[in-house]
Structures are given as structure tokens and as C-alpha cells.
Motif scaffolding. Structure first.
Motif, PDB file in Angstrom:
ATOM      1  N   GLU A 115       0.835  -1.199   0.000  1.00 18.18           N
ATOM      2  CA  GLU A 115       0.000   0.000   0.000  1.00 18.18           C
ATOM      3  C   GLU A 115       0.875   1.257   0.000  1.00 18.18           C
ATOM      4  N   VAL A 116       1.939   1.254   0.775  1.00 19.74           N
ATOM      5  CA  VAL A 116       2.874   2.380   0.802  1.00 19.74           C
ATOM      6  C   VAL A 116       3.417   2.627  -0.606  1.00 19.74           C
ATOM      7  N   LYS A 117       3.856   1.579  -1.250  1.00 24.28           N
ATOM      8  CA  LYS A 117       4.440   1.707  -2.587  1.00 24.28           C
ATOM      9  C   LYS A 117       3.397   2.107  -3.623  1.00 24.28           C
ATOM     10  N   ARG A 118       2.173   1.662  -3.452  1.00 24.59           N
ATOM     11  CA  ARG A 118       1.094   2.071  -4.361  1.00 24.59           C
ATOM     12  C   ARG A 118       0.899   3.588  -4.276  1.00 24.59           C
ATOM     13  N   LEU A 119       0.893   4.128  -3.051  1.00 20.96           N
ATOM     14  CA  LEU A 119       0.712   5.565  -2.862  1.00 20.96           C
ATOM     15  C   LEU A 119       1.889   6.361  -3.435  1.00 20.96           C
ATOM     16  N   VAL A 120       3.105   5.868  -3.228  1.00 26.92           N
ATOM     17  CA  VAL A 120       4.291   6.536  -3.773  1.00 26.92           C
ATOM     18  C   VAL A 120       4.244   6.529  -5.297  1.00 26.92           C
ATOM     19  N   ASN A 121       3.935   5.394  -5.883  1.00 23.86           N
ATOM     20  CA  ASN A 121       3.869   5.302  -7.347  1.00 23.86           C
ATOM     21  C   ASN A 121       2.756   6.168  -7.921  1.00 23.86           C
ATOM     22  N   ALA A 122       1.627   6.261  -7.239  1.00 23.94           N
ATOM     23  CA  ALA A 122       0.539   7.128  -7.710  1.00 23.94           C
ATOM     24  C   ALA A 122       0.999   8.584  -7.734  1.00 23.94           C
ATOM     25  N   TYR A 123       1.801   8.962  -6.768  1.00 32.36           N
ATOM     26  CA  TYR A 123       2.348  10.321  -6.726  1.00 32.36           C
ATOM     27  C   TYR A 123       3.384  10.534  -7.819  1.00 32.36           C
ATOM     28  N   LEU A 124       4.357   9.620  -7.910  1.00 29.70           N
ATOM     29  CA  LEU A 124       5.457   9.779  -8.854  1.00 29.70           C
ATOM     30  C   LEU A 124       5.033   9.603 -10.312  1.00 29.70           C
ATOM     31  N   GLN A 125       4.188   8.628 -10.576  1.00 30.53           N
ATOM     32  CA  GLN A 125       3.860   8.290 -11.954  1.00 30.53           C
ATOM     33  C   GLN A 125       2.605   8.954 -12.484  1.00 30.53           C
ATOM     34  N   GLU A 126       1.665   9.245 -11.556  1.00 28.37           N
ATOM     35  CA  GLU A 126       0.384   9.787 -12.006  1.00 28.37           C
ATOM     36  C   GLU A 126       0.116  11.196 -11.495  1.00 28.37           C
ATOM     37  N   GLY A 127       1.022  11.724 -10.655  1.00 28.21           N
ATOM     38  CA  GLY A 127       0.844  13.069 -10.130  1.00 28.21           C
ATOM     39  C   GLY A 127      -0.306  13.207  -9.142  1.00 28.21           C
ATOM     40  N   LYS A 128      -0.714  12.098  -8.562  1.00 32.97           N
ATOM     41  CA  LYS A 128      -1.819  12.147  -7.596  1.00 32.97           C
ATOM     42  C   LYS A 128      -1.342  12.702  -6.263  1.00 32.97           C
ATOM     43  N   ASP A 129      -2.283  13.219  -5.505  1.00 30.97           N
ATOM     44  CA  ASP A 129      -1.998  13.829  -4.201  1.00 30.97           C
ATOM     45  C   ASP A 129      -1.997  12.761  -3.109  1.00 30.97           C
ATOM     46  N   THR A 130      -1.090  11.800  -3.201  1.00 30.23           N
ATOM     47  CA  THR A 130      -1.093  10.659  -2.276  1.00 30.23           C
ATOM     48  C   THR A 130       0.105  10.643  -1.334  1.00 30.23           C
ATOM     49  N   VAL A 131       0.903  11.717  -1.365  1.00 30.47           N
ATOM     50  CA  VAL A 131       2.092  11.811  -0.515  1.00 30.47           C
ATOM     51  C   VAL A 131       2.149  13.217   0.065  1.00 30.47           C
ATOM     52  N   PHE A 132       2.429  13.301   1.372  1.00 26.24           N
ATOM     53  CA  PHE A 132       2.575  14.596   2.027  1.00 26.24           C
ATOM     54  C   PHE A 132       3.771  14.529   2.970  1.00 26.24           C
ATOM     55  N   ILE A 133       4.794  15.320   2.682  1.00 28.66           N
ATOM     56  CA  ILE A 133       5.964  15.382   3.555  1.00 28.66           C
ATOM     57  C   ILE A 133       5.766  16.574   4.476  1.00 28.66           C
TER      58      ILE A 133
END
Length: 130
Positions: free
Chosen positions: A11-29
Motif C-alpha cells: 500500500e505504501v508503494k502504491r501511494l508513492v507510485n501514484a504520486y510519482l507516476q500519475e501526479g496524484k496527491d497521495t504523498v505529504f511530507i
């Protein structure tokens, strides 16, 4: 110490990939000064913060279950459990912490460990003196 992370790595990697590859708002630092700034200090050739963020997220994508160290409560809230990992990435030791809340990877810490970390596989990630 929990033997399994609170948040599945798939699930962590799915969220990271959605951010990196699709530009989705799935990561917040939420603490860029501790993570992004540390990475940029170690890698001064990164010209913009986004390069450091990409480095951090690519590091998270390399995590395996054997890199897990422990989970802990954030702000004493039993609903906010963060997982801590320790890895050697790009030849350097890293402390990594995050949690998932509302389908978003949050509370990301990614910096050299202040003290040694012991993974569930028995590997020791050395601490870095400052």
C-alpha cells in the motif's frame, strides 16, 4: 517491538507510485526541514526540493519487510501509528518513518539515523554522528 509494520508496504508503494507516476496527491511530507533539507545537504547537486523528494520516495520504494524496525504512536494518538525502517540506500544509512492516513502517505521522515537502528531481520543500520 512489533514484528510487522502497521502499514503494508504494498500500500505504501502504491501511494508513492501514484504520486510519482500519475501526479496524484497521495504523498505529504510534513517536515521538509528534517527530511528534504537533510537530503539536499547531503546531495548539494539537487537543485530543487522536488529532486530531494523524488530521492526520498525512490528510497521508500526500495524498502522490504526485512528493513522494518518498529512502530510507534504519533502524538500519543492510538489512531496514528507510524512505521520506522532502517536502510542503506545509495551507500548511506537512513532512518525512515511514515504512516498512512486517509489514503495518503504522511509524516514522512527520511534522514540519517541519529543512533543505530536494528531491523527485524537482525541487521544494524549505523547511526551517524553530526
Amino acid at each position: 517491538m512489533a514484528l510487522k509494520p502497521a502499514h503494508p508496504l504494498d500500500e505504501v508503494k502504491r501511494l508513492v507510485n501514484a504520486y510519482l507516476q500519475e501526479g496524484k496527491d497521495t504523498v505529504f511530507i510534513s517536515a521538509p526541514s528534517r527530511s528534504v533539507d537533510q537530503v539536499m545537504m547531503i546531495y548539494p547537486h539537487f537543485g530543487v526540493e522536488q529532486e530531494a523528494v523524488t530521492f526520498i520516495l525512490n528510497g521508500i520504494l526500495t524498502l522490504t519487510e526485512s528493513d522494518f524496525c518498529f512502530s510507534n504512536l504519533q502524538w500519543n494518538d492510538p489512531n496514528l501509528v507510524a512505521d520506522v525502517y532502517g536502510i542503506i540506500y545509495d551507500g548511506k544509512p537512513w532512518f525512515i518513518k511514515f504512516l498512512i492516513e486517509n489514503d495518503c502517505l504522511e509524516e514522512i521522515s527520511f534522514h540519517p539515523p541519529e543512533k543505530p537502528l536494528r531491523t527485524v531481520s537482525g541487521k544494524t543500520i549505523p547511526g551517524v554522528k553530526r
